[in-house]
Design an enzyme around this catalytic site. Structure first.
Site, PDB file in Angstrom:
ATOM      1  N   GLY A 432       8.064  -5.978   2.664  1.00 55.67           N
ATOM      2  CA  GLY A 432       7.968  -7.262   1.985  1.00 55.67           C
ATOM      3  C   GLY A 432       7.294  -8.287   2.874  1.00 55.67           C
ATOM      4  N   TYR A 433       5.980  -8.179   2.986  1.00 61.27           N
ATOM      5  CA  TYR A 433       5.211  -9.081   3.848  1.00 61.27           C
ATOM      6  C   TYR A 433       4.318 -10.013   3.020  1.00 61.27           C
ATOM      7  CZ  TYR A 433       6.345  -6.520   8.201  1.00 61.27           C
ATOM      8  OH  TYR A 433       6.976  -5.954   9.276  1.00 61.27           O
ATOM      9  N   GLU A 549       1.460   0.855  14.302  1.00 65.35           N
ATOM     10  CA  GLU A 549       0.386   1.169  13.359  1.00 65.35           C
ATOM     11  C   GLU A 549      -0.792   1.833  14.054  1.00 65.35           C
ATOM     12  OE1 GLU A 549       0.326  -1.442   9.386  1.00 65.35           O
ATOM     13  OE2 GLU A 549      -0.542  -2.422  11.136  1.00 65.35           O
TER      14      GLU A 549
END
Length: 681
Positions: A432-433, A549
């Site tokens: 939820g960014y 990432e």
């Protein structure tokens, strides 16, 4: 490495007194440089197989636009060992020409050579001639090319195909390294110019167009440098794929060096157009070297070039990550093999065995069931799983993107609840960014969390929440201090169930066919126990998660590698592939190999070494651009059958997300520009 750097510095020290900079091309004496090179032992590298020292010297020469034929001496000494001493002492100074098309030969030697070695792959011979006559040829090259006439034969011997391939590999690699180094020097000058040149009341480095151009040049430059380095490693290890590695570096340089140089010229403007500036002479050097790479014996379009080798059955060179990591790679491939079925994979069986072997917990502490692993081993796992089609993709993403952050910032209760799920590969989460006004600029998020006793009340909206409709939990970034300065200082992270009252999910179908969601948070009450990390300390939690990432990017490159290999398999079954498609295949292969190299550099820079600040963004930009290019290449080369094959259709439709997701490439290039010292726009 330290010894090579010392040698490079020694070469630079000698040149400082003889050929200080590119602007000295008109007055510098190549013969004196050759004499100094002989005295310093630069011509003795061939018998030692010291390709790393050779490339270090050639790069230094390239930055000064000096074409001293060191690689020619290197190759000649290896092909004619009986003359190696004379070559090393500088008494015999050869130029090397491979498969000349005419009897008249043109050499790029700064006027220094005394002999020419003609390597004829068809006749399988290497013939050393004295140079009978030589005349300068006016044109692009400075120092001027020389047209030479062959004289008396000094030596002749048969050569094997392997010897020819190795010779061509060294010459290609050295020429590419010199061109890239010259373009890199022009790029450095352009960056420094952009910092001080003022127009319209501010530094031109603050203009968005300049920043985007400079960053794009930096990506191309770093990618070419990485490919040259990888080819050097292949030569040093005497790997069978070394000629292909060198050909890939040369093919990439043939386009990238030209783009980097053009970008530098555009940034420098009129300043770099006149011969008082280094850029004008570097321009001549880059284009002279690229002419060599595009024609004659070094031409990549020959059968021993990238496309020729790949279409004949060779695979892209392997990046050897160390014995331990490569042993682990074999282990992962065996694991995948055990769970392969006619329909794909037995996902549940694979998940269970990965849980048993703690493969979802690489690098975790032992007390949480972790398995010791290096960064390279984590890269291997992601590469192999993504190349296999991502059978446990969601579980892999969860452990990388939130597992390590929970280990660092989670409470004992959170670790007890969630780490076992992550360890078992059964954590179905979503991020939820992004918000309507906060995409790449995550610090601008507006979803609010207000303290209410022991709870928090959350209100706001999140966009593009991938897999939000099937997630059990959301890793949610909210603003807890609206007045914080800087903006990212007022963010806090929560990990909460998606079935919490007040959460509404609205599904959207993406171009790729994937479901992404808009998620509304209306008076969502959550206990403080769902907070991860300190209040207002969410930015640290986020950045720790995003650091991982870089490992995940290795999986992106592996996915693209799978598409590329499948395209090659189709083309290998055709009777003929035309010249245009062969070059498309070669360029895509070079770009793919460059992306893999930059991802590896970015991963290894996670400890703060090297160009850590820009390594990740550079890898992300190249991987995103490549995804779009490769999708288009597959369709262009394979035609309608590619559109009918689902994998290629899927590949091109998902490609834009690699450019948009996780911070758009435009934003990433802005980060690169600031990492190079340019001011904010």
């Amino acid at each position: 490495m330290a010894e090579v750097e010392d040698f490079r510095d020694a070469v630079a020290g000698v040149l400082d007194g003889l050929w200080p900079a590119a602007v000295d091309v008109p007055t510098a004496d190549g013969t004196k440089v050759a004499e100094a090179a002989a005295q310093q032992g630069w011509f003795e590298l061939g018998p030692e197989g010291a390709a790393d020292y050779l490339v270090a010297a050639v790069r230094t020469l390239g930055r000064r636009a000096c074409p001293l034929p060191l690689a020619d001496a290197y190759v000649a000494a290896r092909l004619l060992p009986e003359h190696a001493d004379a070559i090393g002492a500088g008494g015999l100074r050869p130029a090397v020409v491979v498969d000349p098309a005419t009897t008249l030969l043109v050499v790029d030697d700064a006027g220094t050579t005394s002999h020419v070695l003609v390597v004829d792959s068809s006749a399988a011979t290497a013939v050393l001639h004295e140079i009978e006559e030589a005349a300068e040829v006016d044109g692009l090259a400075r120092p001027a090319w020389r047209r030479i006439t062959r004289g008396r034969v000094v030596a002749e011997r048969p050569v094997t195909p392997v010897e020819v391939a190795d010779a061509v590999a060294v010459l290609r690699l050295a020429t590419a390294a010199r061109a890239v180094a010259a373009a890199g020097r022009a790029h450095e000058l352009a960056v420094e110019h952009a910092k001080v040149r003022r127009q319209f009341g501010k530094s031109i480095g603050g203009f968005g167009a300049v920043q985007q151009r400079v960053a794009a040049c930096q990506v191309d430059l770093s990618a070419s440098e990485a490919l040259v380095d990888e080819a050097v490693e292949a030569l040093l290890a005497a790997r069978p794929d070394a000629p292909l590695a060198a050909a890939l570096a040369a093919r990439h340089a043939r386009t990238a060096a030209e783009r980097v140089l053009a970008g530098a010229q555009h940034t420098l403007g009129a300043v770099g157009f006149f011969e008082e500036h280094e850029a004008a002479w570097l321009f001549r050097r880059v284009h002279t070297d690229l002419t060599h790479l595009g024609h004659g014996g070094l031409d990549d379009r020959r059968t021993d070039g990238v496309a020729g080798r790949l279409l004949a059955g060779e695979d892209l060179p392997h990046f050897h990550l160390g014995e331990r990591a490569e042993a682990f790679r074999a282990e992962v491939r065996e694991l995948l093999g055990r769970h392969t079925t006619a329909a794909g994979y037995d996902v549940e069986g694979l998940r269970r065995e990965m849980d048993d072997q703690a493969l979802f917990a690489l690098g975790w502490p032992a007390e949480h069931g972790g398995r010791p692993a290096s960064v390279e081993e984590q890269v291997v796992l992601h590469e192999e799983m993504k190349y296999a089609g991502g059978p446990v993709d969601r579980a892999m993403s969860a452990t990388m993107l939130i597992g390590h952050s929970l280990l660092r910032h989670g409470t004992p209760e959170q670790k007890a609840q969630f780490l076992p799920l992550l360890h078992a590969g059964r954590m179905a989460f979503c991020l939820g960014y992004s918000e309507p006004e906060a995409g790449s600029d995550l610090a601008s998020l507006r979803t609010r969390a207000v303290r209410d006793g022991d709870d928090w009340m959350i209100d706001g909206q999140k966009l593009w929440t991938t897999r939000g409709h099937t997630a059990s939990h959301v890793w949610l970034a909210v603003r807890t201090d609206p007045d914080a300065t800087p903006r990212h200082a007022g963010i806090t992270i929560f990990l909460l169930p998606m079935d919490t009252p007040g959460i509404t999910v609205q599904q959207h179908v993406a171009l790729s066919g994937e479901i992404s969601c808009t998620v509304f948070y209306d008076a969502v009450r959550v206990p403080d126990s769902m907070r991860v990390g300190e209040v207002h300390g969410g930015w640290k939690v986020i950045t720790d998660a995003l650091t991982a990432e870089r490992v995940v990017m290795g999986g992106v490159a592996a996915t693209l590698r799978r598409h590329y290999d499948e395209m090659l398999a189709v083309l290998r079954g055709r009777d003929e592939v035309d010249a245009l498609d062969r070059d498309r295949v070669a360029w895509a292969g070079a770009r793919l190999q460059a992306a893999r190299a930059l991802v590896l550099r970015a991963t290894r820079s996670m400890d703060g070494s090297g160009d850590a600040r820009i390594a990740g963004p550079m890898a992300a930009v190249l991987s995103g651009d490549l995804a779009e290019e490769l999708g288009r290449t597959c369709l262009d080369v394979l035609g309608p059958e590619a559109a009918l094959a689902g994998r290629y259709d899927d590949a091109i439709r998902v490609a834009p997300m690699y450019v948009i997701g996780g911070g758009t490439n435009d934003i990433q290039r802005g980060i690169i520009a600031r990492g190079l010292g340019l001011p904010r726009e």
